[in-house]
Scaffold this motif. Structure first.
Motif, PDB file in Angstrom:
ATOM      1  N   ARG A  22       0.923  -1.392   0.097  1.00 46.27           N
ATOM      2  CA  ARG A  22      -0.101   0.086   0.000  1.00 46.27           C
ATOM      3  C   ARG A  22       0.940   1.215  -0.020  1.00 46.27           C
ATOM      4  O   ARG A  22       0.498   2.188  -0.840  1.00 46.27           O
ATOM      5  CB  ARG A  22      -1.066   0.040   1.199  1.00 46.27           C
ATOM      6  CG  ARG A  22      -2.044  -0.844   1.157  1.00 46.27           C
ATOM      7  CD  ARG A  22      -3.191  -0.691   2.151  1.00 46.27           C
ATOM      8  NE  ARG A  22      -2.637  -0.468   3.693  1.00 46.27           N
ATOM      9  CZ  ARG A  22      -2.487  -1.436   4.304  1.00 46.27           C
ATOM     10  NH1 ARG A  22      -2.499  -2.818   3.867  1.00 46.27           N
ATOM     11  NH2 ARG A  22      -2.105  -1.544   5.490  1.00 46.27           N
ATOM     12  N   LEU A  23       1.812   1.294   0.946  1.00 45.01           N
ATOM     13  CA  LEU A  23       2.677   2.491   0.808  1.00 45.01           C
ATOM     14  C   LEU A  23       3.368   2.731  -0.401  1.00 45.01           C
ATOM     15  O   LEU A  23       3.552   3.807  -0.861  1.00 45.01           O
ATOM     16  CB  LEU A  23       3.676   2.378   2.098  1.00 45.01           C
ATOM     17  CG  LEU A  23       3.117   2.413   3.492  1.00 45.01           C
ATOM     18  CD1 LEU A  23       4.158   1.995   4.534  1.00 45.01           C
ATOM     19  CD2 LEU A  23       2.452   3.759   3.744  1.00 45.01           C
ATOM     20  N   ALA A  24       3.894   1.787  -0.883  1.00 42.04           N
ATOM     21  CA  ALA A  24       4.616   1.723  -2.327  1.00 42.04           C
ATOM     22  C   ALA A  24       3.622   2.412  -3.468  1.00 42.04           C
ATOM     23  O   ALA A  24       3.918   3.267  -4.271  1.00 42.04           O
ATOM     24  CB  ALA A  24       5.250   0.309  -2.665  1.00 42.04           C
ATOM     25  N   ALA A  25       2.477   1.871  -3.396  1.00 39.97           N
ATOM     26  CA  ALA A  25       1.510   2.228  -4.303  1.00 39.97           C
ATOM     27  C   ALA A  25       1.071   3.687  -4.079  1.00 39.97           C
ATOM     28  O   ALA A  25       0.926   4.446  -5.057  1.00 39.97           O
ATOM     29  CB  ALA A  25       0.037   1.343  -4.247  1.00 39.97           C
ATOM     30  N   TYR A  26       0.922   3.885  -3.067  1.00 39.59           N
ATOM     31  CA  TYR A  26       0.658   5.701  -2.734  1.00 39.59           C
ATOM     32  C   TYR A  26       1.720   6.650  -3.114  1.00 39.59           C
ATOM     33  O   TYR A  26       1.598   7.378  -3.687  1.00 39.59           O
ATOM     34  CB  TYR A  26       0.274   5.823  -1.138  1.00 39.59           C
ATOM     35  CG  TYR A  26      -0.635   5.169  -0.506  1.00 39.59           C
ATOM     36  CD1 TYR A  26      -1.958   4.984  -1.208  1.00 39.59           C
ATOM     37  CD2 TYR A  26      -0.789   4.653   0.785  1.00 39.59           C
ATOM     38  CE1 TYR A  26      -3.298   4.220  -0.855  1.00 39.59           C
ATOM     39  CE2 TYR A  26      -1.993   3.909   1.069  1.00 39.59           C
ATOM     40  CZ  TYR A  26      -3.007   4.099   0.538  1.00 39.59           C
ATOM     41  OH  TYR A  26      -4.239   3.360   1.024  1.00 39.59           O
ATOM     42  N   LYS A  66      -7.089  -0.356  11.798  1.00 40.15           N
ATOM     43  CA  LYS A  66      -5.609   0.295  11.573  1.00 40.15           C
ATOM     44  C   LYS A  66      -5.306   1.227  10.400  1.00 40.15           C
ATOM     45  O   LYS A  66      -4.115   1.947  10.464  1.00 40.15           O
ATOM     46  CB  LYS A  66      -4.551  -1.035  11.352  1.00 40.15           C
ATOM     47  CG  LYS A  66      -4.529  -1.531  12.453  1.00 40.15           C
ATOM     48  CD  LYS A  66      -3.210  -2.855  12.249  1.00 40.15           C
ATOM     49  CE  LYS A  66      -3.237  -3.505  13.371  1.00 40.15           C
ATOM     50  NZ  LYS A  66      -2.140  -4.572  13.297  1.00 40.15           N
ATOM     51  N   TYR A  67      -6.324   1.588   9.679  1.00 42.35           N
ATOM     52  CA  TYR A  67      -6.187   2.775   8.454  1.00 42.35           C
ATOM     53  C   TYR A  67      -6.127   3.972   9.016  1.00 42.35           C
ATOM     54  O   TYR A  67      -6.698   4.267   9.987  1.00 42.35           O
ATOM     55  CB  TYR A  67      -7.296   2.541   7.566  1.00 42.35           C
ATOM     56  CG  TYR A  67      -7.076   1.392   6.573  1.00 42.35           C
ATOM     57  CD1 TYR A  67      -6.165   0.703   6.127  1.00 42.35           C
ATOM     58  CD2 TYR A  67      -8.427   0.594   6.384  1.00 42.35           C
ATOM     59  CE1 TYR A  67      -6.040  -0.054   5.075  1.00 42.35           C
ATOM     60  CE2 TYR A  67      -8.424  -0.594   5.532  1.00 42.35           C
ATOM     61  CZ  TYR A  67      -7.065  -0.987   5.198  1.00 42.35           C
ATOM     62  OH  TYR A  67      -7.267  -2.084   4.103  1.00 42.35           O
ATOM     63  N   THR A  68      -5.134   4.765   8.492  1.00 41.80           N
ATOM     64  CA  THR A  68      -5.200   6.017   9.126  1.00 41.80           C
ATOM     65  C   THR A  68      -5.453   6.986   7.825  1.00 41.80           C
ATOM     66  O   THR A  68      -4.851   6.737   6.892  1.00 41.80           O
ATOM     67  CB  THR A  68      -3.685   6.478   9.582  1.00 41.80           C
ATOM     68  OG1 THR A  68      -3.293   5.615  10.575  1.00 41.80           O
ATOM     69  CG2 THR A  68      -3.779   7.826  10.156  1.00 41.80           C
ATOM     70  N   GLY A  69      -6.255   8.142   8.151  1.00 41.67           N
ATOM     71  CA  GLY A  69      -6.474   9.172   6.956  1.00 41.67           C
ATOM     72  C   GLY A  69      -5.560  10.219   6.849  1.00 41.67           C
ATOM     73  O   GLY A  69      -4.315  10.129   7.565  1.00 41.67           O
ATOM     74  N   PHE A  70      -5.560  11.158   6.163  1.00 40.31           N
ATOM     75  CA  PHE A  70      -4.614  12.232   5.762  1.00 40.31           C
ATOM     76  C   PHE A  70      -4.495  13.098   6.939  1.00 40.31           C
ATOM     77  O   PHE A  70      -5.336  13.435   7.587  1.00 40.31           O
ATOM     78  CB  PHE A  70      -5.190  13.224   4.468  1.00 40.31           C
ATOM     79  CG  PHE A  70      -4.443  14.320   4.339  1.00 40.31           C
ATOM     80  CD1 PHE A  70      -3.271  13.975   3.420  1.00 40.31           C
ATOM     81  CD2 PHE A  70      -4.710  15.495   4.521  1.00 40.31           C
ATOM     82  CE1 PHE A  70      -2.477  15.127   3.464  1.00 40.31           C
ATOM     83  CE2 PHE A  70      -3.813  16.536   4.342  1.00 40.31           C
ATOM     84  CZ  PHE A  70      -2.860  16.419   3.590  1.00 40.31           C
ATOM     85  N   LYS A  71      -3.309  13.574   7.175  1.00 39.43           N
ATOM     86  CA  LYS A  71      -3.013  14.498   8.210  1.00 39.43           C
ATOM     87  C   LYS A  71      -2.539  15.583   7.773  1.00 39.43           C
ATOM     88  O   LYS A  71      -1.193  15.472   7.108  1.00 39.43           O
ATOM     89  CB  LYS A  71      -2.243  13.452   9.285  1.00 39.43           C
ATOM     90  CG  LYS A  71      -2.917  12.597  10.124  1.00 39.43           C
ATOM     91  CD  LYS A  71      -1.923  11.916  11.113  1.00 39.43           C
ATOM     92  CE  LYS A  71      -2.708  10.459  11.704  1.00 39.43           C
ATOM     93  NZ  LYS A  71      -1.506   9.870  12.572  1.00 39.43           N
ATOM     94  N   TYR A  72      -2.892  16.690   8.132  1.00 41.75           N
ATOM     95  CA  TYR A  72      -2.258  18.174   7.842  1.00 41.75           C
ATOM     96  C   TYR A  72      -1.114  18.221   8.732  1.00 41.75           C
ATOM     97  O   TYR A  72      -1.088  17.631   9.781  1.00 41.75           O
ATOM     98  CB  TYR A  72      -3.186  19.112   7.713  1.00 41.75           C
ATOM     99  CG  TYR A  72      -4.183  19.155   6.893  1.00 41.75           C
ATOM    100  CD1 TYR A  72      -4.028  19.800   5.694  1.00 41.75           C
ATOM    101  CD2 TYR A  72      -5.366  18.763   7.034  1.00 41.75           C
ATOM    102  CE1 TYR A  72      -4.915  19.808   4.641  1.00 41.75           C
ATOM    103  CE2 TYR A  72      -6.387  18.673   6.068  1.00 41.75           C
ATOM    104  CZ  TYR A  72      -6.228  19.204   4.962  1.00 41.75           C
ATOM    105  OH  TYR A  72      -7.098  19.304   3.755  1.00 41.75           O
TER     106      TYR A  72
END
Length: 79
Positions: A22-26, A66-72
């Motif tokens: 997932r991290l690689a895809a993002y 465990k999913y985390t959303g966008f953090k400013y």
């Protein structure tokens, strides 16, 4: 391919976890979207929800909590 560094040797892991995929895809999506412009401390962009949804479908987490959303970036990080 993601690599792990050990001393002077660079070794590719035999298998990657879904989280690593997932991290690689993002990261790959952002790199493609920004055409090589670099992100860093205090410079973040939200990834479109359609991309996040598709990546999560391809590489699901066993525990969805465990999913985390966008953090400013916080003001402390900027200065």
């Amino acid at each position: 391919m993601m690599l792990a560094c050990k001393g002077n040797q660079t070794v590719a892991p035999l298998t990657l976890t879904n989280r690593q995929y997932r991290l690689a895809a993002y990261r790959q999506f952002v790199c493609w979207m920004l055409k090589g412009e670099r992100l860093g401390k205090g410079k973040r962009i939200p990834i479109p929800s359609c991309v996040i949804e598709r990546v999560r479908l391809e590489f699901p987490e066993s525990d969805r909590s465990k999913y985390t959303g966008f953090k400013y970036a916080s003001l402390e990080e900027l200065f």
